[in-house]
Design an enzyme around this catalytic site. Structure first.
Site, PDB file in Angstrom:
ATOM      1  N   LYS A 204       0.840  -1.196   0.000  1.00 53.03           N
ATOM      2  CA  LYS A 204       0.000   0.000   0.000  1.00 53.03           C
ATOM      3  C   LYS A 204       0.880   1.252   0.000  1.00 53.03           C
ATOM      4  CE  LYS A 204      -3.599   2.265   2.664  1.00 53.03           C
ATOM      5  NZ  LYS A 204      -4.524   2.228   3.792  1.00 53.03           N
ATOM      6  N   GLU A 210      10.444  -4.808   4.423  1.00 52.70           N
ATOM      7  CA  GLU A 210      10.489  -6.215   3.989  1.00 52.70           C
ATOM      8  C   GLU A 210      10.194  -6.317   2.495  1.00 52.70           C
ATOM      9  OE1 GLU A 210       8.798  -5.090   6.602  1.00 52.70           O
ATOM     10  OE2 GLU A 210       8.915  -6.478   8.304  1.00 52.70           O
ATOM     11  N   GLY A 264      -4.969  -1.892   4.935  1.00 51.15           N
ATOM     12  CA  GLY A 264      -4.192  -3.041   4.462  1.00 51.15           C
ATOM     13  C   GLY A 264      -4.874  -4.368   4.757  1.00 51.15           C
ATOM     14  N   ARG A 265      -5.364  -4.535   5.980  1.00 50.55           N
ATOM     15  CA  ARG A 265      -5.950  -5.829   6.354  1.00 50.55           C
ATOM     16  C   ARG A 265      -7.374  -5.997   5.831  1.00 50.55           C
ATOM     17  NH1 ARG A 265      -4.736  -2.441  10.282  1.00 50.55           N
ATOM     18  NH2 ARG A 265      -6.334  -1.604  11.677  1.00 50.55           N
ATOM     19  N   GLU A 350      -4.763  -6.515  14.819  1.00 48.73           N
ATOM     20  CA  GLU A 350      -4.229  -5.222  14.384  1.00 48.73           C
ATOM     21  C   GLU A 350      -5.341  -4.165  14.415  1.00 48.73           C
ATOM     22  OE1 GLU A 350      -2.433  -4.066  10.316  1.00 48.73           O
ATOM     23  OE2 GLU A 350      -0.689  -4.776  11.407  1.00 48.73           O
ATOM     24  N   HIS A 381      -4.853 -32.907  17.965  1.00 50.68           N
ATOM     25  CA  HIS A 381      -3.718 -33.703  18.440  1.00 50.68           C
ATOM     26  C   HIS A 381      -2.586 -32.801  18.917  1.00 50.68           C
ATOM     27  CE1 HIS A 381      -5.527 -37.419  16.892  1.00 50.68           C
ATOM     28  NE2 HIS A 381      -6.034 -36.595  15.981  1.00 50.68           N
ATOM     29  N   LYS A 506       9.243  -0.894  14.210  1.00 53.53           N
ATOM     30  CA  LYS A 506       9.850  -0.562  12.907  1.00 53.53           C
ATOM     31  C   LYS A 506      10.943   0.484  13.092  1.00 53.53           C
ATOM     32  CE  LYS A 506       5.689  -1.157  10.043  1.00 53.53           C
ATOM     33  NZ  LYS A 506       4.717  -0.454   9.197  1.00 53.53           N
TER      34      LYS A 506
HETATM   35  O1  LIG Z   1       1.078  -2.716   2.228  1.00 54.79           O
HETATM   36  P1  LIG Z   1       2.168  -2.121   3.032  1.00 54.79           P
HETATM   37  O2  LIG Z   1       2.138  -0.625   3.031  1.00 54.79           O
HETATM   38  O3  LIG Z   1       3.516  -2.641   2.560  1.00 54.79           O
HETATM   39  O4  LIG Z   1       1.986  -2.541   4.532  1.00 54.79           O
HETATM   40  C1  LIG Z   1       1.994  -3.885   4.916  1.00 54.79           C
HETATM   41  C2  LIG Z   1       1.443  -4.065   6.299  1.00 54.79           C
HETATM   42  O5  LIG Z   1       2.170  -3.311   7.243  1.00 54.79           O
HETATM   43  C3  LIG Z   1       1.288  -2.751   8.216  1.00 54.79           C
HETATM   44  O6  LIG Z   1       1.165  -1.398   7.954  1.00 54.79           O
HETATM   45  C4  LIG Z   1       1.804  -2.883   9.596  1.00 54.79           C
HETATM   46  O7  LIG Z   1       2.365  -4.106   9.872  1.00 54.79           O
HETATM   47  C5  LIG Z   1      -0.021  -3.478   7.966  1.00 54.79           C
HETATM   48  O8  LIG Z   1      -1.119  -2.775   8.427  1.00 54.79           O
HETATM   49  C6  LIG Z   1       0.014  -3.632   6.488  1.00 54.79           C
HETATM   50  O9  LIG Z   1      -0.933  -4.563   6.067  1.00 54.79           O
END
Ligand SMILES: O=P(O)(O)OC[C@H]1O[C@](O)(CO)[C@@H](O)[C@@H]1O
Length: 542
Positions: A204, A210, A264-265, A350, A381, A506
């Site tokens: 987003k 990452e 995002g979620r 979240e 199990h 972060k």
């Molecule tokens: O889509 P982005 O901006 O890379 O963010 C990934 C994720 O990181 C967060 O902002 C925080 O972990 C989530 O809410 C989001 O889904």
């Protein structure tokens, strides 16, 4: 919780203390219609909450809670585009992404539907082009594999749904890379041929460390195999930050946008769902949206006590805020829903894992519960021992389809169903000492060991059942859980649509990187952090 519900909540608490423990065995024995009275349906979707410790008065008070909290008005505000995400001054319109009606949806007076439809059409054309081979790789070879690079909401939704709907996947194979751990992308790319692989960078913000790090690794992999000029034909992007995507070098025609009104979620319905659309095709992706839209309509119109998300939210709030149960287990009896608990963890925790209320004051009462789970029957199990006999009570949410996708393996599906229903029955019924002794006596076993075979019972669970896990049914199921989180958030008094709690970690990771790399010393960090850095640096030598 919000002050408006204080009086009714107190009544609920008093009622709970007075009637508790509500003997569910006795409640079923005394009321043959308990299942009918404590379950609700939407077409082939069933919510059975009869094995929760609720009686007529509980449900009456929960309904009053919904009135006191203005739940219906708040729901309508969300659908109408009000900026209910106050800390970010944003509308919350993931529901517009699956709006299959002709009705406009406005954010700040502007109808957002044309742009949503335009992106859906572009996604459809892209997915179709990949499937029929008209969109190929730089060397002309057909794209056989798609790697989605994203994390959190930009990973869990497409990863969970692609696995869930694997019987419907007939497009290129989809793979998911999320972790900053180089092992993740190394293992994914090791199996693939760059000439036949498309990489989707899904973020987003297009800043997430990452995702951007993994995207750079993938870019290098493509460029080393086919040259820098091949990059454009092997990448696509999904983002709200179109300027940043352009800077990465992905052509405009391969960028699928979404908007700030999509969290995002809550974004699987947007271009973040591109891997799913590629896997199952645009038509079935449309059915997935349709299922969610149907649930939205139900949420908007059904009376509270017939409204599945309202009921699920009210019961969830009751378990958390009145019964004081701090966690809930989600157990899909469907191996293909293996990632659903992880998906719901982000969606729920979240959203509602916050100790600050909407107005910025400290939350009065609890925040949302811990959510966890694994598919049945494997989980039986592993941790069901604790669910049955541990000292903590953990409400369980069972999820089961009436039909599987393997008609030749009907016997296995019957066993799956029997296990699912048996677990909820066992949690509710339990086994008394006398029953254990009688059974052991009948089997000629040592009766002195009977206490080990006692189950307290009266342990709450609810069951969500539906006909079959189709794209439509999955869309409906996810929307059900989304709205449940919304309902609970209104009662807790939480803004479910921001996530400030992920920021500190972060920031500190960014500050620690030069220390880990040995470019800065650990001064200013606590002795534990400094000691751990020193240990790792020492062990990295040689
Ligand atoms: O889509 P982005 O901006 O890379 O963010 C990934 C994720 O990181 C967060 O902002 C925080 O972990 C989530 O809410 C989001 O889904």
């Amino acid at each position: 919780m919000i002050p408006d519900i204080g009086r009714t909540l107190t009544k609920l608490q008093v009622h709970h203390v007075q009637t508790m423990p509500l003997d569910m065995r006795a409640a079923f024995a005394g009321d043959p219609d308990r299942f009918e009275r404590y379950s609700a349906r939407l077409d082939d979707l069933l919510l059975d909450y009869s094995k929760c410790p609720a009686d007529t008065e509980t449900m009456h008070l929960l309904q009053q809670l919904a009135i006191d909290a203005d739940l219906e008005q708040k729901r309508d505000a969300m659908f109408s585009g009000a900026h209910i995400n106050a800390t970010e001054d944003r509308a919350v319109l993931h529901t517009a992404l699956r709006n299959r009606s002709d009705a406009p949806v406005r954010d700040g007076g502007k109808d957002v539907m044309p742009q949503i439809r335009a992106v859906l059409d572009a996604m459809g054309a892209f997915a179709t082009g990949l499937s029929d081979g008209t969109i190929a790789g730089a060397t002309g070879k057909r794209i056989t594999d798609v790697v989605n690079i994203g994390i959190g909401g930009s990973d869990l939704g497409p990863a969970m749904t692609c696995q869930a709907l694997s019987p419907y996947c007939d497009g290129p194979a989809v793979h998911f890379v999320s972790n900053i751990d180089g092992a993740h992308i190394a293992d994914a790319l090791a199996k693939l041929d760059p000439e036949t692989t498309l990489v989707i960078v899904a973020s987003k913000t297009f800043t997430t460390i990452e995702t951007m790090t993994n995207a750079a690794t993938a870019r290098k992999w493509i460029a080393e195999a086919m040259g820098e000029e091949a990059v454009g034909q092997h990448f696509a992007a999904v983002s709200t930050a179109l300027d940043k995507v352009a800077a990465f070098g992905i052509g405009q025609e391969r960028v699928f946008g979404f908007w700030d009104f999509v969290g995002g979620r809550y974004s699987i319905w947007s271009a973040i769902g591109l891997p799913l659309m590629i896997a199952i095709g645009p038509k079935r992706f449309g059915e997935f949206l349709e299922g969610a839209h149907n649930l939205d309509n139900h949420f908007r119109t059904a009376p509270v006590l017939e409204n599945l998300p309202m009921l699920l939210g009210l019961i969830g709030f009751f378990h958390r805020a009145v019964c004081n149960w701090g966690s809930r287990a989600v157990i899909p009896y469907d191996q293909r829903l293996a990632r659903l608990p992880a998906y719901l963890q982000q969606l729920d925790m979240e959203s509602n894992g916050k100790s600050v209320a909407v107005d910025g004051k400290a939350l009065e009462g609890p925040s949302g519960p811990l959510v966890w789970g694994e598919p049945g029957t494997n989980s039986q199990h592993a941790f069901f021992q604790l669910l049955h006999q541990g000292s903590d009570i953990i409400p369980v949410e069972f999820i089961i389809a009436a039909q599987g996708h393997e008609p030749d393996l009907q016997h296995q599906h019957d066993l799956l169903v029997a296990n699912c229903l048996a677990q909820s029955e066992a949690l509710m019924r339990g086994r008394t000492l006398e029953e254990a002794q009688a059974q052991m006596q009948a089997n000629g076993a040592d009766v002195s060991l009977a206490p080990h075979r006692v189950f307290a019972g009266n342990r709450p669970s609810l069951t969500i059942a539906y006909k079959k896990l189709t794209p439509y049914a999955l869309g409906r199921l996810i929307a059900l859980y989304e709205h449940r989180v919304f309902v609970e958030a209104q009662l807790f008094g939480i803004n479910a649509f921001d996530q400030w709690g992920v920021e500190l970690g972060k920031e500190l990771a960014t500050a620690l990187l030069p220390v880990v790399e040995g470019k800065e010393d650990a001064e200013g960090h606590d002795s534990s952090t400094a000691g751990l850095v020193a240990f790792i640096q020492e062990e990295q030598k040689g």
